[in-house]
Design an enzyme around this catalytic site. Sequence first.
Site, PDB file in Angstrom:
ATOM      1  N   ASN A 115      -1.489 -10.614   8.734  1.00  0.00           N
ATOM      2  CA  ASN A 115      -2.490  -9.569   8.868  1.00  0.00           C
ATOM      3  C   ASN A 115      -3.802 -10.054   8.283  1.00  0.00           C
ATOM      4  OD1 ASN A 115      -3.404  -6.666   9.233  1.00  0.00           O
ATOM      5  ND2 ASN A 115      -3.889  -7.043   7.079  1.00  0.00           N
ATOM      6  N   GLU A 116      -4.839 -10.057   9.069  1.00  0.00           N
ATOM      7  CA  GLU A 116      -6.200 -10.357   8.609  1.00  0.00           C
ATOM      8  C   GLU A 116      -6.274 -11.531   7.628  1.00  0.00           C
ATOM      9  OE1 GLU A 116      -8.384  -6.964   7.272  1.00  0.00           O
ATOM     10  OE2 GLU A 116      -7.968  -5.821   9.089  1.00  0.00           O
ATOM     11  N   GLN A 154       0.805  -1.225   0.000  1.00  0.00           N
ATOM     12  CA  GLN A 154       0.000   0.000   0.000  1.00  0.00           C
ATOM     13  C   GLN A 154       0.835   1.271   0.000  1.00  0.00           C
ATOM     14  OE1 GLN A 154      -2.618  -1.775   3.260  1.00  0.00           O
ATOM     15  NE2 GLN A 154      -4.075  -0.507   2.150  1.00  0.00           N
ATOM     16  N   HIS A 173       0.985  -9.548   4.555  1.00  0.00           N
ATOM     17  CA  HIS A 173      -0.127  -8.595   4.499  1.00  0.00           C
ATOM     18  C   HIS A 173      -0.697  -8.587   3.073  1.00  0.00           C
ATOM     19  CE1 HIS A 173      -1.839  -4.706   6.440  1.00  0.00           C
ATOM     20  NE2 HIS A 173      -2.579  -4.996   5.377  1.00  0.00           N
TER      21      HIS A 173
HETATM   22  C1  FCB Z   1      -7.550  -3.476   6.818  1.00  0.00           C
HETATM   23  C2  FCB Z   1      -6.255  -3.840   6.117  1.00  0.00           C
HETATM   24  C3  FCB Z   1      -5.430  -2.636   5.719  1.00  0.00           C
HETATM   25  C4  FCB Z   1      -6.307  -1.537   5.171  1.00  0.00           C
HETATM   26  C5  FCB Z   1      -7.400  -1.202   6.161  1.00  0.00           C
HETATM   27  C6  FCB Z   1      -8.292  -0.070   5.728  1.00  0.00           C
HETATM   28  O1  FCB Z   1      -8.472  -4.469   6.630  1.00  0.00           O
HETATM   29  O2  FCB Z   1      -5.464  -4.675   6.922  1.00  0.00           O
HETATM   30  O3  FCB Z   1      -4.469  -3.048   4.791  1.00  0.00           O
HETATM   31  O4  FCB Z   1      -6.815  -1.926   3.955  1.00  0.00           O
HETATM   32  O5  FCB Z   1      -8.186  -2.340   6.358  1.00  0.00           O
END
Ligand code: FCB
Length: 414
Positions: A157-158, A23, A113
């Site tokens: 991450n997520e 990003q 990520h």
């Molecule tokens: C999260 C992500 C991050 C960004 C935010 C707004 O879900 O981890 O990269 O996109 O949202």
Amino acid sequence: MSGENILKFPPGFLWGTATSPTQVEGHIENEWTNFTAMDGGNCRVACDHYHRYPEDVEWMAKLGANAYRFGIEWSRLQAAPFAPLNPTELARYADLLDRLIAAGITPMVVLHHFSNPPWINAAGGWTNSATVAAYVDFVRQLVVALKEKVFLWNTFNEPDTYACVAYLLGGFPPQKKWKLGQFRRVTLHMARAHVQASRIIRRDGVVGNRKPEVGIAKNWTFFHAYKRFSPWDRMTAFACHYVFNKFVLDAFLGGWRRKASTFIGLNYYGRVRFHHFRAMIPASGAPVKTLKDFGFVCDDMVERYPAGLEKILPYLRRKFHLPIYITEHGSASADESFRERDLKQNLGALHRSMRAGVDVRGFFYWSLLDNFEWQFGYTKKFGLLAVDFSDPKLPRSPKPLAAAYEKICRQNGG
Ligand code: FCB
């Protein structure tokens, strides 16, 4: 939140900002390089954090932040499975870490990520079980190389968002739709990789008597039906909750697996309510006017729900008994006073949860910079700093929220 000055956080609380390589860095070779976002944008230059990180560290220091959560991009460091790490790229990340440490900013490093090296993608990404060993090898080498500089590690991450948006909704590469089996496989492989990588981090990441900390960052979204008595919307909300929250948490932290992590990272933005099967949020294209008519308070992405923090934090504490970091929270909007209100409301809820006994150790604002917001491109402005993407020098400038956040960082809540 009443009486703004009552919010004192514990000494040593981390106040940070967060970014991710794809990003902000630019000049990256992964599955996003040739991806065109809805606004026609791509990540090829992004914020050029790759070259401008010294300036960005200075901005963090100006904000008074004492922490920074950022990713180390796997595709930069390994050109093939089990290859040695690229020394030039490693030195660049080491320099970033040195600058952070010199500025009194504690780094939290994210190891995955939403992106993979091209050779991982070519072999099926995380649907392929061989990815687990390749990732664990990358982590092992990296931890050995950087353990003197890093003790806070985020393995994934997520994983829920990644597996869902890439394999169910078609928003992230490889843009698959409704591949439930692949969603499940990706999640379970990542969970296995998390457990193995965490063991290695906890074994190889020790320096003197400083022990490393490790955890995932779990996105938690509340899913509710707009009308309490609509059976279909309730079912949809329940199915989303079951798959994205319950199944994913259990895969990473359920039973014996809990012992792999030393903390839980929580990314918290808010809630999604369903009406006639439709997700009533701007990110799903629901018209702003309709959302207003329904009385929803939204940023440019989801419905805001600060009260949710006071539900999810005690829930995670009860279930896992692990310390928590808010690894992401933020809002995207052109209305800075809305963003400030939103931040203060969420910090109020966080503070109340901590007073009620939840052990939260830090808060990372998403994001330091306006950046490439995946499939949405550059239209979602989450930054504390604006970036002028029309100027090749990509100048940064603080938005009003930066001053508000600076005050919070400097006063430890204030
Ligand atoms: C999260 C992500 C991050 C960004 C935010 C707004 O879900 O981890 O990269 O996109 O949202």
